[in-house]
Design a protein around this motif. Sequence first.
Motif, PDB file in Angstrom:
ATOM      1  N   ALA A 268      34.270  34.357  73.708  1.00 37.20           N
ATOM      2  CA  ALA A 268      32.652  33.362  73.404  1.00 37.20           C
ATOM      3  C   ALA A 268      32.190  33.758  72.179  1.00 37.20           C
ATOM      4  O   ALA A 268      31.662  32.135  71.581  1.00 37.20           O
ATOM      5  N   LYS A 269      31.381  34.565  72.170  1.00 39.67           N
ATOM      6  CA  LYS A 269      30.475  35.110  70.743  1.00 39.67           C
ATOM      7  C   LYS A 269      31.324  34.302  69.887  1.00 39.67           C
ATOM      8  O   LYS A 269      30.630  33.436  69.118  1.00 39.67           O
ATOM      9  N   LEU A 270      32.153  35.145  69.466  1.00 37.96           N
ATOM     10  CA  LEU A 270      33.006  34.420  68.498  1.00 37.96           C
ATOM     11  C   LEU A 270      33.349  33.575  68.174  1.00 37.96           C
ATOM     12  O   LEU A 270      32.988  32.371  66.883  1.00 37.96           O
ATOM     13  N   ALA A 271      34.036  32.452  69.374  1.00 35.36           N
ATOM     14  CA  ALA A 271      34.325  31.304  69.468  1.00 35.36           C
ATOM     15  C   ALA A 271      33.345  30.484  68.918  1.00 35.36           C
ATOM     16  O   ALA A 271      33.065  29.661  68.121  1.00 35.36           O
ATOM     17  N   LEU A 272      31.642  31.105  68.908  1.00 36.45           N
ATOM     18  CA  LEU A 272      30.768  30.178  68.858  1.00 36.45           C
ATOM     19  C   LEU A 272      30.162  30.245  66.549  1.00 36.45           C
ATOM     20  O   LEU A 272      29.843  29.732  66.612  1.00 36.45           O
ATOM     21  N   HIS A 273      30.436  31.323  66.856  1.00 40.14           N
ATOM     22  CA  HIS A 273      30.206  31.884  65.319  1.00 40.14           C
ATOM     23  C   HIS A 273      31.577  30.930  64.261  1.00 40.14           C
ATOM     24  O   HIS A 273      31.220  30.216  63.771  1.00 40.14           O
ATOM     25  N   TYR A 274      32.753  30.658  64.850  1.00 48.60           N
ATOM     26  CA  TYR A 274      33.210  29.805  64.410  1.00 48.60           C
ATOM     27  C   TYR A 274      33.464  28.276  64.447  1.00 48.60           C
ATOM     28  O   TYR A 274      33.224  27.858  63.103  1.00 48.60           O
ATOM     29  N   LEU A 275      32.473  28.063  65.436  1.00 52.70           N
ATOM     30  CA  LEU A 275      31.690  26.400  65.694  1.00 52.70           C
ATOM     31  C   LEU A 275      30.721  26.321  64.497  1.00 52.70           C
ATOM     32  O   LEU A 275      30.576  25.044  63.519  1.00 52.70           O
ATOM     33  N   VAL A 276      29.732  27.227  63.951  1.00 55.07           N
ATOM     34  CA  VAL A 276      28.594  27.483  63.503  1.00 55.07           C
ATOM     35  C   VAL A 276      29.314  26.883  62.042  1.00 55.07           C
ATOM     36  O   VAL A 276      28.652  26.137  61.141  1.00 55.07           O
ATOM     37  N   MET A 277      30.643  28.128  61.434  1.00 54.73           N
ATOM     38  CA  MET A 277      30.956  27.578  60.583  1.00 54.73           C
ATOM     39  C   MET A 277      31.604  26.824  60.036  1.00 54.73           C
ATOM     40  O   MET A 277      31.170  26.141  58.880  1.00 54.73           O
ATOM     41  N   VAL A 278      32.093  26.289  60.999  1.00 55.55           N
ATOM     42  CA  VAL A 278      32.877  24.659  60.478  1.00 55.55           C
ATOM     43  C   VAL A 278      31.860  23.847  60.803  1.00 55.55           C
ATOM     44  O   VAL A 278      31.981  22.819  59.515  1.00 55.55           O
TER      45      VAL A 278
ATOM     46  N   ALA B 213      29.260  37.566  57.504  1.00 53.46           N
ATOM     47  CA  ALA B 213      28.062  38.205  57.494  1.00 53.46           C
ATOM     48  C   ALA B 213      27.088  37.619  57.946  1.00 53.46           C
ATOM     49  O   ALA B 213      26.168  37.874  59.168  1.00 53.46           O
ATOM     50  N   ARG B 214      26.226  36.666  57.313  1.00 47.20           N
ATOM     51  CA  ARG B 214      25.256  35.647  58.024  1.00 47.20           C
ATOM     52  C   ARG B 214      25.319  34.748  58.686  1.00 47.20           C
ATOM     53  O   ARG B 214      24.842  35.053  60.025  1.00 47.20           O
ATOM     54  N   ILE B 215      26.497  34.222  59.485  1.00 43.27           N
ATOM     55  CA  ILE B 215      27.229  33.259  59.974  1.00 43.27           C
ATOM     56  C   ILE B 215      27.284  34.215  62.491  1.00 43.27           C
ATOM     57  O   ILE B 215      26.392  33.813  62.521  1.00 43.27           O
ATOM     58  N   ARG B 216      27.631  35.065  61.557  1.00 49.58           N
ATOM     59  CA  ARG B 216      27.919  36.083  62.902  1.00 49.58           C
ATOM     60  C   ARG B 216      26.284  36.657  63.469  1.00 49.58           C
ATOM     61  O   ARG B 216      26.079  37.057  64.310  1.00 49.58           O
ATOM     62  N   THR B 217      24.889  36.533  62.185  1.00 49.64           N
ATOM     63  CA  THR B 217      24.022  37.049  62.580  1.00 49.64           C
ATOM     64  C   THR B 217      23.132  35.758  63.864  1.00 49.64           C
ATOM     65  O   THR B 217      22.032  35.910  64.212  1.00 49.64           O
TER      66      THR B 217
END
Lengths: 295, 287
Positions: free
Chosen positions: A239-249, A18-22
């Motif tokens: 795209a937004k979701l993909a960027l969230h994945y990259l942040v997580m990685v 949830a934090r990463i999604r923000t």
Amino acid sequence: MLEHFKPVDQTAIEERCARIRTRSIKKGAKIEGLKMALGMIDLTTLEGKDTPGKVTQLCYKATHLHDELPNLPHVAAVCVYPTFVEQAVSLLKGSGVKVASVATGFPAGQTSREVKLADVKMAVDAGADEVDMVISRGEFLKGNHQFVFNEIAAVKETCGDARLKVILETGELGTLDNVAKASQIAIQAGADFIKTSTGKIKPAATMEVTLVMLEVIRDHYFETGRMVGMKPAGGISNAKLALHYLVMVKEILGEAWLDNHWFRFGASSLANDLILQLMKQETGVYQSGNYIALD
Amino acid sequence: MEVMKTYKMFIGGAFPRTESGRYYELTNPKGEFVANICRGSRKDFRNAAVAARAAQKSWAGKSAYNRSQIIYRIAEIMQQRKSQFVEELTKLGYTAAKANKEFDAAIDLLVYYAGWCDKYVQVSSAVNPVASSHFNFSIPEPTGLVSVIAHQDGPLVGLLQAFVPAIVGGNAVVVLASEKYAMSAVSLAEVLATSDVPGGVVNILTGFASELAPIMASHMDVNALVTFGLDRPLITSIAEACADSVKRLRIHPDIPTKGSLDLIMELQEIKTTWHPIEKISSSGSAY
């Protein structure tokens, strides 16, 4: 095999996602992120109705994402059934795009060891650079972890030089604990990549499941120094979701994994949304899918 | 305890606040505070456009008769809330008589347009005489995703004229309500939400036309922009962006007082089909 297993704290996983999604990524960093995500895509077609024509089209798309936009990368790989590997290899020769093939009785994996290995051999002999196998979820859920381990090890051996991605099909595993266990088994059995889903079962990839798998990869790296790749697949279409994945990685594994040698998206419609967002950044104007080739 | 209503926007069948967190104050003619209204942003419009695009195809695919029933249903639900609409208008300086008249005209308009759903295609289609062996015919098809800027002086009739003709013809719309009569627009959105109109077919934003018109005009996925009573300089400034994105621009200086087929047809594209036929004898048609 799982003697050091620690249960997953589901609440903590959900809160962290949830934090990463923000997180919000803008301007230059966003453009870089969008291009990076494009270059990490395994452009996929895995349908009963696939034809050589469809595969030709897919291979063209892989190397010509949107010619009107200069400086776009090509995707990392195309992912097809073993019957189309030979064709894809010849079409993509010299382009830098890898050819991945699903195998081992994809997507259910309900067949004998012999048939599965023959499936893998067929893909590898045809020239596949990467093999995406499915684990036997039934055996795993029965608690027959050794069976799953042996199967992955046998497939790995058959793969030879081809890199092996192991699909856990997390949508059928039920709990995050099971996801973590299956990840450990796959990594110990020699997986080069672990992958969430076939795309045929819902839910497919979620951020929560991916986070659990990334943490297993991280722990394995700290223990042994061996890097393992990650591939979320299915359901990542914007795209937004993909960027969230990259942040997580980046947060869990660090910069070293922000490379298509170690991280992939299994997706087919994600590419077009990334292109739309890049065009928006370029022109300042919201874009329409009508101006981008579907495949 | 008396509670105040939060006036929110209507996007994709839900009632979000503006993502920008901005608002403007609505006052009555004496300058007294009436309500806080969302000041919609460029991203709100983007979200509404995505919702409308997603909803358009299945809306156009509904039978004409069904669309007609749904638009009539809007009138049914609206009628139930008459006192609310009248009260909101009197708060802004309408006399009760004038507010009642506006409301009744709005209901009439809905019933009028409901009737058109299963008729405009027949009335506007044609079989064309051609000099070759083809059966040649022209039929109207929806333009697609339509943005509308409603007239500033139209609380109900002005708002309905802005979007009902578009949805009669199978389009999905994003409509920017009048700044002054935003309360009525949000209440109408609450009617839409409970009258079988699928989420996303009509999206109602509140905010400033001067801010949102350029965004509406440049958005590549919007097929038409319809304006009511917009300032000339503003129209001039957005016309070029409409041309860049090959967008139909329709300009209405005033609120049309009566419903009309023309308002439906200006948001239709005419498709002409040349259907080959074989003429093997002189004894009549072969189709």
